[in-house]
Motif scaffolding. Structure first.
Motif, PDB file in Angstrom:
ATOM      1  N   GLY A 140      -1.165   5.841  -6.723  1.00 37.51           N
ATOM      2  CA  GLY A 140      -2.328   4.973  -6.764  1.00 37.51           C
ATOM      3  C   GLY A 140      -2.487   4.263  -8.089  1.00 37.51           C
ATOM      4  N   PRO A 141      -3.531   3.443  -8.229  1.00 38.82           N
ATOM      5  CA  PRO A 141      -4.536   3.154  -7.195  1.00 38.82           C
ATOM      6  C   PRO A 141      -4.022   2.167  -6.143  1.00 38.82           C
ATOM      7  CG  PRO A 141      -4.969   1.857  -9.143  1.00 38.82           C
ATOM      8  CD  PRO A 141      -3.797   2.738  -9.486  1.00 38.82           C
ATOM      9  N   VAL A 142      -4.697   2.154  -4.987  1.00 39.39           N
ATOM     10  CA  VAL A 142      -4.423   1.161  -3.961  1.00 39.39           C
ATOM     11  C   VAL A 142      -5.363  -0.015  -4.213  1.00 39.39           C
ATOM     12  CG1 VAL A 142      -4.523   0.655  -1.492  1.00 39.39           C
ATOM     13  CG2 VAL A 142      -3.643   2.858  -2.275  1.00 39.39           C
ATOM     14  N   THR A 143      -4.791  -1.215  -4.346  1.00 38.44           N
ATOM     15  CA  THR A 143      -5.589  -2.377  -4.726  1.00 38.44           C
ATOM     16  C   THR A 143      -5.926  -3.236  -3.508  1.00 38.44           C
ATOM     17  OG1 THR A 143      -3.562  -3.590  -5.237  1.00 38.44           O
ATOM     18  CG2 THR A 143      -4.647  -2.469  -7.055  1.00 38.44           C
ATOM     19  N   VAL A 144      -7.218  -3.497  -3.326  1.00 41.55           N
ATOM     20  CA  VAL A 144      -7.730  -4.346  -2.247  1.00 41.55           C
ATOM     21  C   VAL A 144      -8.504  -5.475  -2.897  1.00 41.55           C
ATOM     22  CG1 VAL A 144      -9.174  -4.422  -0.173  1.00 41.55           C
ATOM     23  CG2 VAL A 144      -7.852  -2.365  -0.690  1.00 41.55           C
ATOM     24  N   THR A 145      -8.371  -6.694  -2.365  1.00 46.80           N
ATOM     25  CA  THR A 145      -9.006  -7.839  -3.022  1.00 46.80           C
ATOM     26  C   THR A 145     -10.530  -7.823  -2.887  1.00 46.80           C
ATOM     27  OG1 THR A 145      -8.645  -9.153  -1.023  1.00 46.80           O
ATOM     28  CG2 THR A 145      -6.989  -9.310  -2.757  1.00 46.80           C
ATOM     29  N   HIS A 146     -11.031  -7.435  -1.683  1.00 49.17           N
ATOM     30  CA  HIS A 146     -12.472  -7.513  -1.438  1.00 49.17           C
ATOM     31  C   HIS A 146     -12.842  -6.489  -0.365  1.00 49.17           C
ATOM     32  CE1 HIS A 146     -16.376  -9.172  -0.188  1.00 49.17           C
ATOM     33  NE2 HIS A 146     -16.392  -9.827  -1.333  1.00 49.17           N
ATOM     34  N   PRO A 147     -14.016  -5.850  -0.451  1.00 53.69           N
ATOM     35  CA  PRO A 147     -14.381  -4.831   0.548  1.00 53.69           C
ATOM     36  C   PRO A 147     -14.478  -5.371   1.974  1.00 53.69           C
ATOM     37  CG  PRO A 147     -15.851  -4.727  -1.356  1.00 53.69           C
ATOM     38  CD  PRO A 147     -15.029  -5.967  -1.527  1.00 53.69           C
ATOM     39  N   PHE A 164       0.829  -1.209   0.000  1.00 57.04           N
ATOM     40  CA  PHE A 164       0.000   0.000   0.000  1.00 57.04           C
ATOM     41  C   PHE A 164       0.864   1.259   0.000  1.00 57.04           C
ATOM     42  CE2 PHE A 164      -4.004  -2.034   2.116  1.00 57.04           C
ATOM     43  CZ  PHE A 164      -4.229  -2.744   0.940  1.00 57.04           C
ATOM     44  N   LYS A 165       1.956   1.256   0.782  1.00 60.80           N
ATOM     45  CA  LYS A 165       2.840   2.430   0.840  1.00 60.80           C
ATOM     46  C   LYS A 165       3.424   2.723  -0.542  1.00 60.80           C
ATOM     47  CE  LYS A 165       4.336   2.413   5.674  1.00 60.80           C
ATOM     48  NZ  LYS A 165       5.473   2.202   6.601  1.00 60.80           N
ATOM     49  N   GLU A 166       3.843   1.664  -1.206  1.00 58.38           N
ATOM     50  CA  GLU A 166       4.431   1.824  -2.547  1.00 58.38           C
ATOM     51  C   GLU A 166       3.392   2.350  -3.522  1.00 58.38           C
ATOM     52  OE1 GLU A 166       7.323   2.180  -5.132  1.00 58.38           O
ATOM     53  OE2 GLU A 166       7.684   1.430  -3.097  1.00 58.38           O
ATOM     54  N   GLN A 167       2.160   1.824  -3.433  1.00 59.33           N
ATOM     55  CA  GLN A 167       1.094   2.266  -4.337  1.00 59.33           C
ATOM     56  C   GLN A 167       0.715   3.727  -4.076  1.00 59.33           C
ATOM     57  OE1 GLN A 167      -1.850  -0.779  -3.534  1.00 59.33           O
ATOM     58  NE2 GLN A 167      -1.196  -2.025  -5.278  1.00 59.33           N
ATOM     59  N   ILE A 168       0.697   4.133  -2.808  1.00 65.32           N
ATOM     60  CA  ILE A 168       0.390   5.530  -2.463  1.00 65.32           C
ATOM     61  C   ILE A 168       1.497   6.441  -2.984  1.00 65.32           C
ATOM     62  CG2 ILE A 168       0.151   7.155  -0.530  1.00 65.32           C
ATOM     63  CD1 ILE A 168      -1.180   4.810   1.033  1.00 65.32           C
ATOM     64  N   ARG A 169       2.758   6.008  -2.815  1.00 65.52           N
ATOM     65  CA  ARG A 169       3.902   6.797  -3.279  1.00 65.52           C
ATOM     66  C   ARG A 169       3.854   6.987  -4.796  1.00 65.52           C
ATOM     67  NH1 ARG A 169       7.664   3.714  -1.195  1.00 65.52           N
ATOM     68  NH2 ARG A 169       7.440   4.582   0.895  1.00 65.52           N
ATOM     69  N   ALA A 170       3.344   5.954  -5.490  1.00 64.07           N
ATOM     70  CA  ALA A 170       3.277   6.014  -6.955  1.00 64.07           C
ATOM     71  C   ALA A 170       2.042   6.757  -7.457  1.00 64.07           C
ATOM     72  CB  ALA A 170       3.294   4.592  -7.527  1.00 64.07           C
ATOM     73  N   ASP A 174      -7.521  12.265  -4.347  1.00 67.33           N
ATOM     74  CA  ASP A 174      -6.166  12.043  -4.858  1.00 67.33           C
ATOM     75  C   ASP A 174      -5.902  10.607  -5.314  1.00 67.33           C
ATOM     76  OD1 ASP A 174      -5.204  14.750  -4.176  1.00 67.33           O
ATOM     77  OD2 ASP A 174      -5.536  14.074  -2.119  1.00 67.33           O
ATOM     78  N   ILE A 175      -6.255   9.643  -4.466  1.00 64.53           N
ATOM     79  CA  ILE A 175      -5.897   8.244  -4.748  1.00 64.53           C
ATOM     80  C   ILE A 175      -7.140   7.365  -4.618  1.00 64.53           C
ATOM     81  CG2 ILE A 175      -4.565   6.262  -3.894  1.00 64.53           C
ATOM     82  CD1 ILE A 175      -2.338   8.139  -3.170  1.00 64.53           C
ATOM     83  N   SER A 176      -7.358   6.535  -5.603  1.00 61.14           N
ATOM     84  CA  SER A 176      -8.541   5.664  -5.596  1.00 61.14           C
ATOM     85  C   SER A 176      -8.208   4.308  -4.986  1.00 61.14           C
ATOM     86  CB  SER A 176      -9.059   5.471  -7.024  1.00 61.14           C
ATOM     87  OG  SER A 176      -8.064   4.849  -7.808  1.00 61.14           O
ATOM     88  N   ILE A 177      -9.255   3.670  -4.444  1.00 60.05           N
ATOM     89  CA  ILE A 177      -9.133   2.296  -3.954  1.00 60.05           C
ATOM     90  C   ILE A 177      -9.876   1.401  -4.943  1.00 60.05           C
ATOM     91  CG2 ILE A 177      -9.741   0.690  -2.105  1.00 60.05           C
ATOM     92  CD1 ILE A 177      -9.545   3.003  -0.132  1.00 60.05           C
ATOM     93  N   GLU A 178      -9.164   0.399  -5.472  1.00 60.70           N
ATOM     94  CA  GLU A 178      -9.772  -0.501  -6.453  1.00 60.70           C
ATOM     95  C   GLU A 178      -9.860  -1.906  -5.879  1.00 60.70           C
ATOM     96  OE1 GLU A 178      -7.764  -0.434 -10.173  1.00 60.70           O
ATOM     97  OE2 GLU A 178      -8.192   1.690 -10.568  1.00 60.70           O
ATOM     98  N   TYR A 179     -10.998  -2.561  -6.081  1.00 62.39           N
ATOM     99  CA  TYR A 179     -11.202  -3.931  -5.613  1.00 62.39           C
ATOM    100  C   TYR A 179     -10.935  -4.870  -6.782  1.00 62.39           C
ATOM    101  CZ  TYR A 179     -13.244  -1.564  -1.653  1.00 62.39           C
ATOM    102  OH  TYR A 179     -13.423  -0.755  -0.563  1.00 62.39           O
ATOM    103  N   ARG A 204      -7.724   2.936   3.431  1.00 56.40           N
ATOM    104  CA  ARG A 204      -8.280   4.299   3.527  1.00 56.40           C
ATOM    105  C   ARG A 204      -7.501   5.133   4.541  1.00 56.40           C
ATOM    106  NH1 ARG A 204     -12.874   2.712   4.150  1.00 56.40           N
ATOM    107  NH2 ARG A 204     -13.551   2.798   1.983  1.00 56.40           N
ATOM    108  N   LYS A 205      -7.218   4.539   5.701  1.00 60.86           N
ATOM    109  CA  LYS A 205      -6.484   5.261   6.750  1.00 60.86           C
ATOM    110  C   LYS A 205      -5.071   5.603   6.289  1.00 60.86           C
ATOM    111  CE  LYS A 205      -8.967   3.188  10.674  1.00 60.86           C
ATOM    112  NZ  LYS A 205      -9.497   4.407  11.316  1.00 60.86           N
ATOM    113  N   MET A 206      -4.411   4.669   5.590  1.00 58.53           N
ATOM    114  CA  MET A 206      -3.042   4.927   5.137  1.00 58.53           C
ATOM    115  C   MET A 206      -3.001   6.063   4.128  1.00 58.53           C
ATOM    116  SD  MET A 206      -1.270   1.142   4.942  1.00 58.53           S
ATOM    117  CE  MET A 206       0.316   1.820   4.465  1.00 58.53           C
ATOM    118  N   ILE A 207      -4.010   6.148   3.273  1.00 55.15           N
ATOM    119  CA  ILE A 207      -4.085   7.256   2.304  1.00 55.15           C
ATOM    120  C   ILE A 207      -4.279   8.581   3.036  1.00 55.15           C
ATOM    121  CG2 ILE A 207      -5.466   8.260   0.439  1.00 55.15           C
ATOM    122  CD1 ILE A 207      -6.077   5.342  -0.452  1.00 55.15           C
TER     123      ILE A 207
END
Length: 607
Positions: free
Chosen positions: A451-458, A443-449, A521-526, A502-505
């Motif tokens: 985004g998006p931050v990828t999550v497998t399932h809500p 997640f840190k790497e994705q935020i630094r780049a 700024d950064i999206s979360i993608e499932y 969400r908190k890390m973003i």
């Protein structure tokens, strides 16, 4: 400042005489030469006491003591000059008044100069503005360190202590935390440094939650135990981590349990270069082992761990061994050569999707590697053998979890047979923060780049624990085993991975992008569940669990397979691995690990 003192010292003497006589124009013609002599007597004293060595811009209150000392010596020199020069008409009491006024003049000149310099600096200051939460000792040290840094400029303090509100600390105003957002907005400040290193984790979380989603980037100081002599360095400041959001304070380790299997013993760690293995080595090293044997397959990881231990524990005997747990003879030779007393078996393949696509490698390393290690320990008369297991071994839906459960079954069968004196223990726990393969570094790497931050399932949730805490609990649990015990660690409340993202973003000072409006700024993608991944992790197979005298460690009472049934099946599985027969290997894995319910690629269980 020296030229300033040449003017201020005679002026202080003139002011003292004026006050004594009560007039602005006292008659001093009979001893006017004292005004020229005074700087020549005093300036060398000031040079000697170091008054001109202080950098005015970064000067602190300690300068007052230096001024006091220097002016006092100046008074003695002035008195000597008056006595030896037989000065007439100078009231002796004016020398005492000079002493007070000179201290005020010299000290105030320094602080005025500092104020002017800092004011000029602020006008051209391009450093990042930062506010500090906590105006105690750590906050003060942090502010002083930041003032001299080229990166940050402290502009405000916030503190819960009402007595400090409205006061100045190191020239910085202390405000009520309730007004923090307003004050920071007025000062164009969007970074907050939490300087509360001795506060509990729950208190830190309360503070962090006040600023979540407010476009404020949060940073924090490490715990006091990590600071050297109380001195704060800029490098000690880090972004607020997930460990600050756990809200659960680690229980201090029980020193008797921590060192029971380590002190004055030869300890071997397999997988010594991995996330858990390396932290086990660090914790073992501080508990006075006779020697520490590092067993690792990766040359680079082994080298790094060896260098770290040599650097921090120069007198500890460390033996580095390159080896593979699949080589039973090598394990045997190593344990006999170094006369090992305790083994911590952390070597394993842990990345779920990779093991899912490399079934034979996972079975060989995780299950047969464990069998090799414990067999070598038994033949080498090792006293204690501790397996590092995982919560994924409970009702596994993936090959990695099933192989770790199979490793537990092997140890349980060996222990139940009573054929050895080696005390076998298993410790099962969930995810550790920052480990290889953990979502946090990803997640840190994705935020630094960006985004998006990828999550497998809500709804996917996981248990989390810091690596040092997990390692300490492993060492303590290993000391409590009687033989064949499965210990589970209290991991606290499970954390939703989507909430974590969400908190890390937000803690990075950014906004989560709203999918409806596109704002943020950064999206979360499932991206969907990975093969073998579970929505929820568990720590217990059955309901039978016993407490121990450690509040965070429990003993699980679970079923097992007798050795006469298990070992022939294992031999058959080994032959299938050698032949590359994946289907037979998986079928035997399902047969032996009865709770194992593999998932197909859609994430559904295979029945």
């Amino acid at each position: 400042m020296l030229l300033c003192d040449v003017v201020l010292l005679p002026l202080a003497l003139y002011s003292a005489i004026s006050l004594r006589f009560g007039t602005f124009y006292p008659v001093v013609s009979s001893y006017y030469w004292l005004f020229f002599l005074l700087p020549f007597l005093t300036v060398p004293i000031f040079i000697r006491v170091g008054l001109y060595r202080a950098v005015i811009r970064y000067m602190d209150d300690k300068i007052i003591a230096t001024v006091f000392y220097g002016v006092t010596l100046s008074v003695f020199m002035l008195t000597a000059a008056v006595v030896m020069g037989r000065v007439e008409g100078l009231p002796r009491s004016s020398i005492v008044i000079y002493w007070i006024i000179a201290i005020a003049y010299i000290a105030s000149s320094r602080f005025m100069a500092r104020g002017v310099l800092r004011s000029l600096e602020r006008r051209t200051d391009r450093r990042q503005k930062v506010a500090i939460y906590g105006a105690g000792r750590s906050g003060l040290q942090t502010a002083l360190a930041l003032m001299s840094s080229p990166e940050f400029s402290p502009v405000a303090f916030f503190d819960d202590n009402e007595d400090l509100h409205g006061t100045n600390v190191a020239g910085i105003r202390v405000f009520n935390p309730a007004d923090a957002l307003k004050i920071m907005a007025e000062r164009d400040c969007f970074q907050l440094l939490i300087a509360m290193p001795s506060a509990t984790r729950s208190r830190r979380r309360e503070v962090i939650q006040k600023f979540e989603g407010k476009d404020i980037q949060l940073k924090t100081l490490p715990g006091m135990g990590e600071l050297v002599d109380g001195r704060v360095r800029i490098e000690d400041i880090r972004e607020v981590g997930v460990e600050d959001l756990l809200g659960r304070d680690p229980v201090p380790p029980y020193s008797d349990l921590l060192s029971a299997c380590i002190k004055e013993r030869v300890v071997l760690v397999t997988g010594a270069g991995g996330s858990i293995g390396s932290e086990l080595c660090r914790q073992i090293a501080i508990n006075s082992p006779l020697s520490l044997v590092l067993f690792e397959q990766s040359e680079f990881a082994l080298y790094k761990m060896e260098q770290e231990l040599h650097r921090h524990h120069p007198f500890l005997k460390v033996y580095s061994v390159l080896g593979d747990v699949l080589n039973r003879e090598h394990l045997d030779r190593v344990m006999k050569k170094y006369k090992v007393n305790t083994v911590y078996h952390a070597a394993a393949y842990k990345h779920v999707p990779l093991v899912e696509s490399n079934i034979i490698a996972g079975v060989l390393n995780n299950a047969f590697g464990t069998w090799n290690a414990v067999s070598a320990a038994i033949s080498s008369h090792v006293e204690n053998f501790v397996l590092i297991s995982t919560d994924k071994a409970v009702r596994p839906t993936n090959v990695m979890g099933a192989t770790k459960r199979l490793a537990e079954l092997i140890l349980q069968a060996i222990s139940e047979s009573g054929s050895s004196k080696t005390r076998v223990t298993m410790v099962r726990f969930g995810n550790v923060l920052g480990s290889s393969g953990s979502v946090v570094p990803l997640f840190k790497e994705q935020i630094r780049a960006g985004g998006p931050v990828t999550v497998t399932h809500p709804d996917v949730t996981r248990y989390f624990m810091t690596i040092p805490e997990a390692a300490q609990l492993v060492l303590q649990a290993g000391a409590m085993g009687k033989g064949g015990d499965v210990f589970v660690l209290d991991m606290g409340e499970p954390v939703k991975i989507a909430d974590l993202a969400r908190k890390m973003i937000e803690l990075s000072g950014l906004e989560v992008r709203d999918p409806a409006t596109g704002q943020g700024d950064i999206s979360i993608e499932y991206v969907g569940m990975r093969p073998g991944e579970k929505l929820y992790e568990e720590l217990l197979i059955g309901e039978n669990v016993e407490g121990t005298h450690h509040p965070r460690i429990m003993r699980a009472v679970e079923g097992m397979i007798e050795s006469v049934i298990l070992f022939p099946k294992l031999e058959k599985m080994k032959q299938a691995c050698t032949a590359g027969d994946v289907e037979t290997v998986k079928a035997l894995l399902i047969e032996l690990v009865q709770e194992y319910q593999p998932m197909i690629e859609t994430g559904e269980k295979v029945h």
